[in-house]
Design a protein around this motif. Structure first.
Motif, PDB file in Angstrom:
ATOM      1  N   ALA A  68       0.832  -1.205   0.000  1.00  0.00           N
ATOM      2  CA  ALA A  68       0.000   0.000   0.000  1.00  0.00           C
ATOM      3  C   ALA A  68       0.867   1.256   0.000  1.00  0.00           C
ATOM      4  O   ALA A  68       0.568   2.234  -0.700  1.00  0.00           O
ATOM      5  CB  ALA A  68      -0.936  -0.014   1.203  1.00  0.00           C
ATOM      6  N   ARG A  69       1.943   1.233   0.765  1.00  0.00           N
ATOM      7  CA  ARG A  69       2.856   2.383   0.800  1.00  0.00           C
ATOM      8  C   ARG A  69       3.508   2.584  -0.568  1.00  0.00           C
ATOM      9  O   ARG A  69       3.637   3.716  -1.048  1.00  0.00           O
ATOM     10  CB  ARG A  69       3.919   2.146   1.875  1.00  0.00           C
ATOM     11  CG  ARG A  69       4.959   3.203   1.951  1.00  0.00           C
ATOM     12  CD  ARG A  69       4.446   4.444   2.632  1.00  0.00           C
ATOM     13  NE  ARG A  69       5.545   5.388   2.772  1.00  0.00           N
ATOM     14  CZ  ARG A  69       5.431   6.673   2.522  1.00  0.00           C
ATOM     15  NH1 ARG A  69       4.282   7.179   2.187  1.00  0.00           N
ATOM     16  NH2 ARG A  69       6.466   7.469   2.644  1.00  0.00           N
ATOM     17  N   ALA A  70       3.909   1.496  -1.212  1.00  0.00           N
ATOM     18  CA  ALA A  70       4.523   1.595  -2.537  1.00  0.00           C
ATOM     19  C   ALA A  70       3.533   2.159  -3.552  1.00  0.00           C
ATOM     20  O   ALA A  70       3.885   3.017  -4.374  1.00  0.00           O
ATOM     21  CB  ALA A  70       5.020   0.226  -2.990  1.00  0.00           C
ATOM     22  N   GLU A  71       2.293   1.705  -3.496  1.00  0.00           N
ATOM     23  CA  GLU A  71       1.282   2.204  -4.425  1.00  0.00           C
ATOM     24  C   GLU A  71       0.965   3.672  -4.162  1.00  0.00           C
ATOM     25  O   GLU A  71       0.714   4.434  -5.094  1.00  0.00           O
ATOM     26  CB  GLU A  71       0.028   1.349  -4.327  1.00  0.00           C
ATOM     27  CG  GLU A  71       0.227  -0.033  -4.922  1.00  0.00           C
ATOM     28  CD  GLU A  71      -0.959  -0.957  -4.694  1.00  0.00           C
ATOM     29  OE1 GLU A  71      -1.760  -0.691  -3.774  1.00  0.00           O
ATOM     30  OE2 GLU A  71      -1.068  -1.949  -5.430  1.00  0.00           O
ATOM     31  N   LEU A  72       0.987   4.076  -2.906  1.00  0.00           N
ATOM     32  CA  LEU A  72       0.756   5.478  -2.566  1.00  0.00           C
ATOM     33  C   LEU A  72       1.880   6.357  -3.111  1.00  0.00           C
ATOM     34  O   LEU A  72       1.625   7.430  -3.674  1.00  0.00           O
ATOM     35  CB  LEU A  72       0.646   5.639  -1.051  1.00  0.00           C
ATOM     36  CG  LEU A  72       0.365   7.036  -0.537  1.00  0.00           C
ATOM     37  CD1 LEU A  72      -1.019   7.494  -0.996  1.00  0.00           C
ATOM     38  CD2 LEU A  72       0.433   7.060   0.976  1.00  0.00           C
ATOM     39  N   LEU A  73       3.105   5.902  -2.970  1.00  0.00           N
ATOM     40  CA  LEU A  73       4.232   6.653  -3.531  1.00  0.00           C
ATOM     41  C   LEU A  73       4.133   6.727  -5.055  1.00  0.00           C
ATOM     42  O   LEU A  73       4.438   7.765  -5.659  1.00  0.00           O
ATOM     43  CB  LEU A  73       5.550   6.002  -3.125  1.00  0.00           C
ATOM     44  CG  LEU A  73       5.992   6.223  -1.683  1.00  0.00           C
ATOM     45  CD1 LEU A  73       7.156   5.289  -1.338  1.00  0.00           C
ATOM     46  CD2 LEU A  73       6.385   7.661  -1.453  1.00  0.00           C
ATOM     47  N   ALA A  74       3.712   5.650  -5.672  1.00  0.00           N
ATOM     48  CA  ALA A  74       3.575   5.638  -7.127  1.00  0.00           C
ATOM     49  C   ALA A  74       2.471   6.585  -7.582  1.00  0.00           C
ATOM     50  O   ALA A  74       2.593   7.238  -8.622  1.00  0.00           O
ATOM     51  CB  ALA A  74       3.305   4.224  -7.634  1.00  0.00           C
ATOM     52  N   ALA A  75       1.405   6.674  -6.812  1.00  0.00           N
ATOM     53  CA  ALA A  75       0.304   7.563  -7.179  1.00  0.00           C
ATOM     54  C   ALA A  75       0.721   9.030  -7.082  1.00  0.00           C
ATOM     55  O   ALA A  75       0.240   9.866  -7.850  1.00  0.00           O
ATOM     56  CB  ALA A  75      -0.897   7.305  -6.284  1.00  0.00           C
ATOM     57  N   ALA A  76       1.630   9.337  -6.161  1.00  0.00           N
ATOM     58  CA  ALA A  76       2.076  10.715  -5.980  1.00  0.00           C
ATOM     59  C   ALA A  76       3.038  11.164  -7.083  1.00  0.00           C
ATOM     60  O   ALA A  76       3.227  12.351  -7.295  1.00  0.00           O
ATOM     61  CB  ALA A  76       2.737  10.879  -4.618  1.00  0.00           C
ATOM     62  N   ARG A  77       3.662  10.215  -7.775  1.00  0.00           N
ATOM     63  CA  ARG A  77       4.560  10.492  -8.900  1.00  0.00           C
ATOM     64  C   ARG A  77       5.664  11.490  -8.544  1.00  0.00           C
ATOM     65  O   ARG A  77       5.828  12.520  -9.172  1.00  0.00           O
ATOM     66  CB  ARG A  77       3.784  11.007 -10.107  1.00  0.00           C
ATOM     67  CG  ARG A  77       2.787  10.056 -10.682  1.00  0.00           C
ATOM     68  CD  ARG A  77       3.385   8.937 -11.393  1.00  0.00           C
ATOM     69  NE  ARG A  77       4.257   9.419 -12.480  1.00  0.00           N
ATOM     70  CZ  ARG A  77       4.924   8.628 -13.244  1.00  0.00           C
ATOM     71  NH1 ARG A  77       4.849   7.340 -13.077  1.00  0.00           N
ATOM     72  NH2 ARG A  77       5.688   9.110 -14.187  1.00  0.00           N
ATOM     73  N   GLY A  78       6.438  11.140  -7.545  1.00  0.00           N
ATOM     74  CA  GLY A  78       7.554  11.988  -7.145  1.00  0.00           C
ATOM     75  C   GLY A  78       8.749  11.802  -8.059  1.00  0.00           C
ATOM     76  O   GLY A  78       8.633  11.365  -9.200  1.00  0.00           O
ATOM     77  N   GLY A  79       9.906  12.086  -7.537  1.00  0.00           N
ATOM     78  CA  GLY A  79      11.137  11.978  -8.314  1.00  0.00           C
ATOM     79  C   GLY A  79      11.716  10.573  -8.271  1.00  0.00           C
ATOM     80  O   GLY A  79      11.055   9.601  -7.879  1.00  0.00           O
ATOM     81  N   ALA A  80      12.960  10.482  -8.655  1.00  0.00           N
ATOM     82  CA  ALA A  80      13.642   9.190  -8.716  1.00  0.00           C
ATOM     83  C   ALA A  80      13.806   8.579  -7.330  1.00  0.00           C
ATOM     84  O   ALA A  80      13.717   7.359  -7.167  1.00  0.00           O
ATOM     85  CB  ALA A  80      14.995   9.343  -9.390  1.00  0.00           C
ATOM     86  N   ASP A  81      14.021   9.410  -6.314  1.00  0.00           N
ATOM     87  CA  ASP A  81      14.163   8.885  -4.948  1.00  0.00           C
ATOM     88  C   ASP A  81      12.866   8.246  -4.473  1.00  0.00           C
ATOM     89  O   ASP A  81      12.878   7.190  -3.834  1.00  0.00           O
ATOM     90  CB  ASP A  81      14.585   9.987  -3.981  1.00  0.00           C
ATOM     91  CG  ASP A  81      16.008  10.455  -4.225  1.00  0.00           C
ATOM     92  OD1 ASP A  81      16.790   9.676  -4.803  1.00  0.00           O
ATOM     93  OD2 ASP A  81      16.321  11.595  -3.840  1.00  0.00           O
ATOM     94  N   ALA A  82      11.741   8.861  -4.776  1.00  0.00           N
ATOM     95  CA  ALA A  82      10.444   8.284  -4.406  1.00  0.00           C
ATOM     96  C   ALA A  82      10.212   6.973  -5.143  1.00  0.00           C
ATOM     97  O   ALA A  82       9.662   6.018  -4.584  1.00  0.00           O
ATOM     98  CB  ALA A  82       9.321   9.272  -4.703  1.00  0.00           C
ATOM     99  N   ALA A  83      10.629   6.911  -6.384  1.00  0.00           N
ATOM    100  CA  ALA A  83      10.481   5.678  -7.162  1.00  0.00           C
ATOM    101  C   ALA A  83      11.317   4.561  -6.570  1.00  0.00           C
ATOM    102  O   ALA A  83      10.866   3.417  -6.469  1.00  0.00           O
ATOM    103  CB  ALA A  83      10.876   5.926  -8.618  1.00  0.00           C
TER     104      ALA A  83
END
Length: 101
Positions: A68-83
């Motif tokens: 769920a945390r990974a999907e939330l980060l993916a939904a936010a579409r941050g930078g390379a560090d978030a990816a």
């Protein structure tokens, strides 16, 4: 200041500006490519974790939280560090489901 100095000053400004642009553009392209590659890896890791979740026989709450945390980060579409962080969470969730913990 005489008028003969103005073309030299103008040429110097143009040369400095050209050097700045020549150094900036490749760096921006490399950063954009790094971001695209990181998000591609993150999406693949999230997909793999989803497949492992669907194949798991027992629910694993910690793995669910990580995915769920990974999907939330993916939904936010941050930078390379978030990816990279999203990919890390998804890989750990995948490992937990594969281990059946």
């Amino acid at each position: 200041m005489t008028l003969s100095v103005l073309p030299w000053l103008g040429g110097g400004v143009v040369a400095v500006a050209a050097g700045f642009v020549a150094a900036l553009l490749p760096r921006r392209r490399a950063r954009a490519e790094d971001r695209r590659v990181a998000w591609s890896s993150a999406r693949a890791a999230i997909h793999d974790a989803g497949v492992s979740r669907d194949a798991a026989r027992t629910p694993v709450p910690e793995a669910e939280r990580l995915l769920a945390r990974a999907e939330l980060l993916a939904a936010a579409r941050g930078g390379a560090d978030a990816a990279r962080e999203a990919a890390d969470h998804a890989r750990r969730a995948d490992e937990l489901w594969r281990d059946g913990r």
